[in-house]
Design an enzyme around this catalytic site. Structure first.
Site, PDB file in Angstrom:
ATOM      1  N   ASP A  26      51.031 -18.294  -0.107  1.00  0.00           N
ATOM      2  CA  ASP A  26      51.342 -16.859   0.038  1.00  0.00           C
ATOM      3  C   ASP A  26      50.105 -16.164   0.611  1.00  0.00           C
ATOM      4  O   ASP A  26      49.021 -16.245   0.030  1.00  0.00           O
ATOM      5  CB  ASP A  26      51.706 -16.292  -1.348  1.00  0.00           C
ATOM      6  CG  ASP A  26      52.095 -14.807  -1.303  1.00  0.00           C
ATOM      7  OD1 ASP A  26      52.027 -14.192  -0.222  1.00  0.00           O
ATOM      8  OD2 ASP A  26      52.452 -14.272  -2.375  1.00  0.00           O
TER       9      ASP A  26
ATOM     10  N   GLU B 143      55.151 -16.185   3.171  1.00  0.00           N
ATOM     11  CA  GLU B 143      55.269 -17.104   2.040  1.00  0.00           C
ATOM     12  C   GLU B 143      56.109 -18.324   2.404  1.00  0.00           C
ATOM     13  O   GLU B 143      57.144 -18.182   3.062  1.00  0.00           O
ATOM     14  CB  GLU B 143      56.022 -16.346   0.946  1.00  0.00           C
ATOM     15  CG  GLU B 143      55.469 -16.483  -0.429  1.00  0.00           C
ATOM     16  CD  GLU B 143      56.243 -15.596  -1.389  1.00  0.00           C
ATOM     17  OE1 GLU B 143      56.887 -16.128  -2.282  1.00  0.00           O
ATOM     18  OE2 GLU B 143      56.186 -14.359  -1.210  1.00  0.00           O
TER      19      GLU B 143
HETATM   20  P1  TTP Z   1      53.767  -9.768  -0.683  1.00  0.00           P
HETATM   21  O1  TTP Z   1      53.357 -11.189  -0.460  1.00  0.00           O
HETATM   22  O2  TTP Z   1      54.638  -9.465  -1.861  1.00  0.00           O
HETATM   23  O3  TTP Z   1      52.478  -8.848  -0.859  1.00  0.00           O
HETATM   24  P2  TTP Z   1      51.083  -8.912  -0.110  1.00  0.00           P
HETATM   25  O4  TTP Z   1      50.973 -10.093   0.785  1.00  0.00           O
HETATM   26  O5  TTP Z   1      50.849  -7.588   0.543  1.00  0.00           O
HETATM   27  O6  TTP Z   1      50.079  -9.003  -1.322  1.00  0.00           O
HETATM   28  P3  TTP Z   1      49.695 -10.268  -2.215  1.00  0.00           P
HETATM   29  O7  TTP Z   1      48.238 -10.482  -1.977  1.00  0.00           O
HETATM   30  O8  TTP Z   1      49.991  -9.808  -3.613  1.00  0.00           O
HETATM   31  O9  TTP Z   1      50.552 -11.415  -1.778  1.00  0.00           O
HETATM   32  O10 TTP Z   1      54.502  -9.196   0.576  1.00  0.00           O
HETATM   33  C1  TTP Z   1      54.204  -9.585   1.909  1.00  0.00           C
HETATM   34  C2  TTP Z   1      54.281  -8.406   2.847  1.00  0.00           C
HETATM   35  O11 TTP Z   1      55.565  -7.790   2.777  1.00  0.00           O
HETATM   36  C3  TTP Z   1      53.299  -7.298   2.524  1.00  0.00           C
HETATM   37  O12 TTP Z   1      52.027  -7.524   3.097  1.00  0.00           O
HETATM   38  C4  TTP Z   1      53.978  -6.085   3.059  1.00  0.00           C
HETATM   39  C5  TTP Z   1      55.455  -6.390   2.933  1.00  0.00           C
HETATM   40  N1  TTP Z   1      55.998  -5.659   1.753  1.00  0.00           N
HETATM   41  C6  TTP Z   1      56.579  -4.420   1.939  1.00  0.00           C
HETATM   42  O13 TTP Z   1      56.665  -3.938   3.078  1.00  0.00           O
HETATM   43  N2  TTP Z   1      57.054  -3.735   0.847  1.00  0.00           N
HETATM   44  C7  TTP Z   1      56.964  -4.226  -0.430  1.00  0.00           C
HETATM   45  O14 TTP Z   1      57.399  -3.569  -1.392  1.00  0.00           O
HETATM   46  C8  TTP Z   1      56.352  -5.527  -0.614  1.00  0.00           C
HETATM   47  C9  TTP Z   1      56.216  -6.111  -1.990  1.00  0.00           C
HETATM   48  C10 TTP Z   1      55.898  -6.196   0.507  1.00  0.00           C
HETATM   49 MG    MG Z   2      51.452 -12.066   0.119  1.00  0.00          MG
END
Ligand code: TTP
Ligand code: MG
Length: 361
Positions: A4, A105
């Protein structure tokens, strides 16, 4: 293994503009109604320290960062898609079975690759992390476990830049102390009900009476939660049937209506897309060109080919024809040019390899 990417959209923004790295960075979906209406897509970890979270209204994020020098940027999906595409191609090379589950992911079933040896799995994960950093300057968090459920929780537990390995014999000990909300399938509502039953941790759940669980969540729900609490999960890593499309876009040195200049740039993109096609053993059935014109309007033209092909010659000549038509339909110079292939499927050779692999016990 679950990989991820960390704070993906915000980290991608840091990569193309490293000067913002040591500031809170908030990537936003602006709704356009008022200057600050819309929601936070994601934020870097510095911004998260101030309480900024995905899904939060932009004005709220702004108020949390009121006294801080911080960066607010609009989402640029085209850019994140391109980065994601490249990383998914990279990850695919490390595994026999690959399942992308989001833009940032993917699950990799590396059991064969590492002879079911978790220490080798850890080395492989380190190698993957290094390659992503070297080629894309991004960090990710990786979880390794005996199954998808445990790998996912392991990846979430240490972020950013984490690597957590949970061997089968460590599974119970690893899961037991975790808050119940960290279990896959336990959302906010379920979490509330669990808490009202006195279930605060995954360990509590594993000891909870299954009959009572059934009366609250139904038989299937109870069975799932009971198994999950003990780290039991039989879901295989599944290849997604077809990738929808592969695309690349680039900005020209200067705006131009010179077909040859645009085509030269597009050919470089074709070569890039085509190398993905070969690596992944794909054929494509449609070609699209896209142009962002000087006035920022976006135009595209597509052609459906008769059958599937992986021929770069066909790809390039189609792109050239389409670009020439596109230019004739507008009097604007072109600012950015993109190419996309779609209706992808596996070549017969790759299909055969996959089938053979699936048949191997
Ligand atoms: P995530 O992998 O859930 O979050 P992230 O990569 O930003 O943070 P983490 O370090 O916790 O993994 O989501 C991937 C991408 O999806 C994120 O960068 C932006 C998008 N996204 C949204 O647009 N809205 C949301 O509510 C979430 C959770 C993610
Ligand atoms: Mg992420």
């Amino acid at each position: 293994m679950l990989v991820d990417l960390d704070y993906f959209f915000a980290q991608a923004e840091e990569v193309r503009n490293p000067s913002i790295r040591d500031k809170p960075v908030v990537v936003c979906v602006y709704s356009g109604r008022t200057a600050d209406s819309g929601a936070v897509s994601t934020a870097n970890y510095l911004a998260r320290k101030y309480g900024v979270k995905s899904g939060m209204p932009i004005f709220m994020a702004k108020s949390k960062l009121e006294s801080v020098d911080s960066i607010f940027l609009p989402v640029d999906h085209e850019y994140y898609d391109a980065v994601s595409d490249r990383i998914m191609v990279l990850l695919r090379r490390y595994t026999d079975v690959f399942e992308q589950v989001g833009i940032d992911e993917a699950y990799l079933d590396v059991s064969h690759r590492v002879d079911e040896d978790f220490a080798k799995g850890e080395l492989l994960a380190q190698q993957i992390k290094r390659e992503i950093t070297r080629t894309e300057h991004l960090t990710c968090s990786v979880g390794i476990g005996p199954n998808k459920l445990v790998a996912k929780i392991a990846a979430d537990i240490r972020k950013p830049d984490g690597l957590t390995v949970v061997k089968p014999e460590q599974m119970r000990e690893f899961l037991a102390p975790l808050p119940i909300g960290s279990l896959l399938g336990v959302g906010k509502k379920t979490e509330k009900r669990m808490l009202s039953l006195g279930i605060r941790t995954v360990g509590d759940l594993s000891r909870f009476d299954v009959q009572t669980l059934s009366s609250v969540f139904g038989k299937n729900g109870a069975a799932y939660f009971h198994n999950a609490s003990m780290g039991i999960d039989e879901e295989p890593v599944k290849e997604a049937g077809e990738t929808e499309s592969i695309s690349r876009i680039a900005t020209l040195k200067e705006n131009t209506r010179d077909l040859q200049v645009v085509v030269d740039k597009a050919y470089a993109l074709c070569a890039d897309v085509h190398s993905d096609v070969l690596k992944r053993g794909l054929v494509f059935r449609s070609v699209t060109v896209l142009a962002v014109m000087a006035d920022m309007s976006v135009r595209n033209k597509s052609l459906s080919l008769g059958g599937g092909t992986s021929d770069i010659g066909v790809f390039k000549s189609t792109v050239k024809d389409l670009l020439s038509k596109l230019l004739k339909e507008s009097d604007q110079p072109i600012r950015r040019v993109g190419v996309k292939i779609a209706q992808l499927s596996k070549t017969e050779v790759a299909q055969e390899r996959l089938t053979k692999f699936l048949e191997t016990p």
